[in-house]
Design a protein around this motif. Structure first.
Motif, mmCIF file in Angstrom:
data_model
loop_
_atom_site.group_PDB
_atom_site.id
_atom_site.type_symbol
_atom_site.label_atom_id
_atom_site.label_comp_id
_atom_site.label_asym_id
_atom_site.label_seq_id
_atom_site.Cartn_x
_atom_site.Cartn_y
_atom_site.Cartn_z
ATOM 1 N N ARG A 1 -56.106 83.167 14.452
ATOM 2 C CA ARG A 1 -54.706 83.251 14.920
ATOM 3 C C ARG A 1 -53.790 82.296 14.145
ATOM 4 O O ARG A 1 -52.638 82.110 14.518
ATOM 5 N N THR A 2 -54.309 81.674 13.091
ATOM 6 C CA THR A 2 -53.512 80.704 12.323
ATOM 7 C C THR A 2 -53.088 81.334 10.996
ATOM 8 O O THR A 2 -53.893 81.441 10.073
ATOM 9 N N PRO A 3 -51.844 81.768 10.893
ATOM 10 C CA PRO A 3 -51.432 82.464 9.679
ATOM 11 C C PRO A 3 -51.341 81.523 8.477
ATOM 12 O O PRO A 3 -51.048 80.331 8.630
ATOM 13 N N GLY A 4 -51.644 82.077 7.300
ATOM 14 C CA GLY A 4 -51.458 81.318 6.064
ATOM 15 C C GLY A 4 -52.565 80.320 5.763
ATOM 16 O O GLY A 4 -52.471 79.564 4.799
ATOM 17 N N VAL A 5 -53.622 80.285 6.587
ATOM 18 C CA VAL A 5 -54.743 79.378 6.309
ATOM 19 C C VAL A 5 -56.032 80.190 6.307
ATOM 20 O O VAL A 5 -56.284 80.970 7.231
ATOM 21 N N HIS A 6 -56.825 80.020 5.255
ATOM 22 C CA HIS A 6 -58.084 80.768 5.135
ATOM 23 C C HIS A 6 -59.230 79.763 5.115
ATOM 24 O O HIS A 6 -59.179 78.786 4.383
ATOM 25 N N PHE A 7 -60.248 80.049 5.914
ATOM 26 C CA PHE A 7 -61.371 79.121 6.052
ATOM 27 C C PHE A 7 -62.588 79.682 5.325
ATOM 28 O O PHE A 7 -62.979 80.832 5.567
ATOM 29 N N VAL A 8 -63.162 78.881 4.458
ATOM 30 C CA VAL A 8 -64.326 79.352 3.694
ATOM 31 C C VAL A 8 -65.222 78.166 3.369
ATOM 32 O O VAL A 8 -64.759 77.036 3.235
ATOM 33 N N GLY A 9 -66.540 78.430 3.273
ATOM 34 C CA GLY A 9 -67.481 77.370 2.900
ATOM 35 C C GLY A 9 -68.285 76.909 4.098
ATOM 36 O O GLY A 9 -68.126 77.366 5.226
ATOM 37 N N ARG A 10 -69.153 75.965 3.804
ATOM 38 C CA ARG A 10 -70.166 75.500 4.732
ATOM 39 C C ARG A 10 -69.582 74.797 5.965
ATOM 40 O O ARG A 10 -69.977 75.047 7.086
ATOM 41 N N LEU A 11 -68.610 73.906 5.733
ATOM 42 C CA LEU A 11 -68.062 73.121 6.839
ATOM 43 C C LEU A 11 -67.027 73.910 7.629
ATOM 44 O O LEU A 11 -66.872 73.724 8.823
ATOM 45 N N ALA A 12 -66.349 74.808 6.928
ATOM 46 C CA ALA A 12 -65.283 75.581 7.574
ATOM 47 C C ALA A 12 -65.848 76.718 8.409
ATOM 48 O O ALA A 12 -65.162 77.256 9.270
ATOM 49 N N THR A 13 -67.110 77.102 8.145
ATOM 50 C CA THR A 13 -67.706 78.185 8.939
ATOM 51 C C THR A 13 -68.917 77.687 9.759
ATOM 52 O O THR A 13 -69.603 78.486 10.382
ATOM 53 N N TYR A 14 -69.153 76.361 9.722
ATOM 54 C CA TYR A 14 -70.208 75.721 10.530
ATOM 55 C C TYR A 14 -71.541 76.459 10.393
ATOM 56 O O TYR A 14 -72.186 76.818 11.380
ATOM 57 N N ARG A 15 -71.936 76.667 9.153
ATOM 58 C CA ARG A 15 -73.224 77.314 8.896
ATOM 59 C C ARG A 15 -73.913 76.585 7.763
ATOM 60 O O ARG A 15 -73.263 76.158 6.819
ATOM 61 N N TYR A 16 -75.255 76.455 7.829
ATOM 62 C CA TYR A 16 -75.959 75.884 6.697
ATOM 63 C C TYR A 16 -76.125 76.964 5.631
ATOM 64 O O TYR A 16 -76.992 77.828 5.750
ATOM 65 N N TYR A 17 -75.257 76.934 4.644
ATOM 66 C CA TYR A 17 -75.340 77.894 3.553
ATOM 67 C C TYR A 17 -75.818 77.200 2.291
ATOM 68 O O TYR A 17 -75.434 76.054 2.019
ATOM 69 N N ASN A 18 -76.591 77.924 1.488
ATOM 70 C CA ASN A 18 -76.928 77.432 0.162
ATOM 71 C C ASN A 18 -75.755 77.662 -0.787
ATOM 72 O O ASN A 18 -74.824 78.408 -0.479
ATOM 73 N N MET A 19 -75.864 77.060 -1.984
ATOM 74 C CA MET A 19 -74.755 77.126 -2.939
ATOM 75 C C MET A 19 -74.431 78.566 -3.330
ATOM 76 O O MET A 19 -73.265 78.931 -3.482
ATOM 77 N N ASP A 20 -75.463 79.377 -3.506
ATOM 78 C CA ASP A 20 -75.199 80.766 -3.918
ATOM 79 C C ASP A 20 -74.511 81.553 -2.812
ATOM 80 O O ASP A 20 -73.650 82.386 -3.071
#
Ligand SMILES: Cc1cc2nc3c(=O)[nH]c(=O)nc-3n(C[C@H](O)[C@H](O)[C@H](O)COP(=O)(O)OP(=O)(O)OC[C@H]3O[C@@H](n4cnc5c(N)ncnc54)[C@H](O)[C@@H]3O)c2cc1C
Length: 373
Positions: free
Chosen positions: A328-347
């Motif tokens: 619901r927050t316009p103009g802001v896009h969240f991406v990556g490990r901390l922004a999506t609270y998931r343990y993701y590898n680099m790839d």
């Protein structure tokens, strides 16, 4: 005026910056509160001149040809197959557990077929696999679980595997052959001149400006920009409105020795009473030749930089509240490990960023990769 203010110069932020600047011709400002680019994948030469990873060993592996080809625009690669040993009962044995692990531990000469029967004889059947303990004891029995997993997990997560969700250890393989590679992905390699050099090449474009030692909260009102791409912690972005998302952290203790090589493989795990979980010798990863060597010891911590999201149902629920707010927050896009609270590898983070880029400019993932850097 910048088209995009990108917060965080790790894989997520750097891939977004590169694609937006090079492929879409947008003007971007990439900021990081740390004094360097690369995020947690940052590497540098220490005082002895040994190339080390400041935030623990980062080994590149992927099954995605797209991701591998994309990153190959910014680096040559050094083929590297990761191998790990565990220090158990006074010897170094392969982990993931394989035929050689069991034969070495018990002084046996089992064949692969016999090992299948061995595992069947020691495994404790479980009607339902709910916890991390269930995952392991139902595959290899209690004794190997105690030797390899129990205290390692307790150190890493500060709780017993019986209290941890099955997903935490669900992907730990057990092998009945002699394959001692840690990963089995199609592409396994390290950037030939290091991670940071790869990021430098990715970000070398006139449309990309970089500002380090700059926290988003301090500079956001001072920098005119149209949109934000945020790769930091999502709960921080919203001033912890619903509460803090829990993470486990690590303390890294570096040690340089006056010998060319200290351990037989890059990583040795210590699934026992030592306070550290593992020790990494970087030269195995980087291929560097040097008369000295540097190791890093990892000590799990409750507080410190956010590294591992704590996977519990209540935390997933908390994250969903932030996710809904983000939508619901316009103009802001969240991406990556901390922004999506998931343990993701680099790839995985690279792929996630490429997907967001394609969505932002209204093209397909394939088109997002089409234009060469
Ligand atoms: C110990 C450890 C070992 C790992 N090993 C591997 C491995 O072997 N292989 C693998 O593929 N992956 C590994 N990973 C995962 C890898 O680190 C991540 O996939 C990758 O770093 C994620 O990139 P990112 O850009 O999402 O996040 P990050 O690299 O964390 O980058 C986020 C950046 O945002 C910055 N930032 C945050 N908040 C703000 C703010 N308010 N203002 C400005 N800047 C801000 C941070 O300083 C940081 O630099 C490992 C992770 C850990 C913790």
């Amino acid at each position: 005026m910048f088209d995009y203010l990108i917060v965080g110069a790790g894989f997520a932020g750097s891939v977004m910056a590169e694609r937006l600047a090079v492929d879409a011709g947008r003007k971007v400002l990439l900021i990081d509160k740390r004094a360097h680019i690369g995020g947690n994948a940052y590497d540098h030469y220490d005082d002895a001149g040994v190339l080390v990873h400041r935030y623990g060993p980062h080994i590149f592996h992927t099954n995605s040809k797209d991701v591998f080809d994309y990153l190959s625009r910014f680096t040559e690669w050094r083929p590297y197959q990761h191998r790990v040993r565990a220090w158990v009962d006074g010897q170094l044995v392969p982990i993931p557990i394989n035929l050689d692990t069991v034969n070495a531990l018990y002084g046996l000469k089992l064949t692969s077929f016999e090992l299948v029967r061995f595992f069947e004889s020691v495994a404790e059947p479980r009607a339902e696999i709910r916890t991390s303990e269930d995952v392991i004891v139902s595959k290899v029995g209690r004794e190997l679980y105690e030797k390899f997993f129990r205290s390692y997990t307790r150190k890493q997560w500060d709780c017993d595997p019986a209290e941890l969700d099955a997903s935490v250890t669900a992907r730990v393989p057990v092998r009945t052959n002699r394959d001692d590679r840690y990963f089995t992905d199609m592409y396994q390699a390290m950037p030939r001149h290091g991670m940071t050099r790869m990021f430098e090449r990715m970000l070398a474009h006139p449309n990309i400006k970089i500002l380090l030692n700059a926290d988003y909260r301090e500079i956001r009102s001072a920098i005119p920009h149209r949109e934000v791409i945020f790769t930091g912690p999502i709960d921080e972005f919203f001033d912890y409105r619903f509460g803090k998302l829990p993470y486990r952290s690590l303390h890294f203790q570096f040690e340089t020795l006056n010998v060319a090589q200290a351990q037989p493989v890059a990583v040795v795990n210590y699934p026992n009473e030592n306070p550290y979980t593992r020790v990494t010798e970087f030269k195995h990863l980087t291929g560097q030749e040097h008369p000295k060597t540097t190791l890093v010891y990892e000590y799990p911590r409750a507080v410190g930089d956010p590294y591992y999201p704590v996977q519990r149902p209540e935390n997933a629920e908390l994250y969903r509240n932030y996710q809904a707010l983000a939508a619901r927050t316009p103009g802001v896009h969240f991406v990556g490990r901390l922004a999506t609270y998931r343990y993701y590898n680099m790839d995985q983070v690279t792929a996630q960023a490429l997907t967001l880029y394609a969505k932002l400019v209204g093209i397909s993932r394939r088109e997002a990769l089409a234009s060469p850097a």
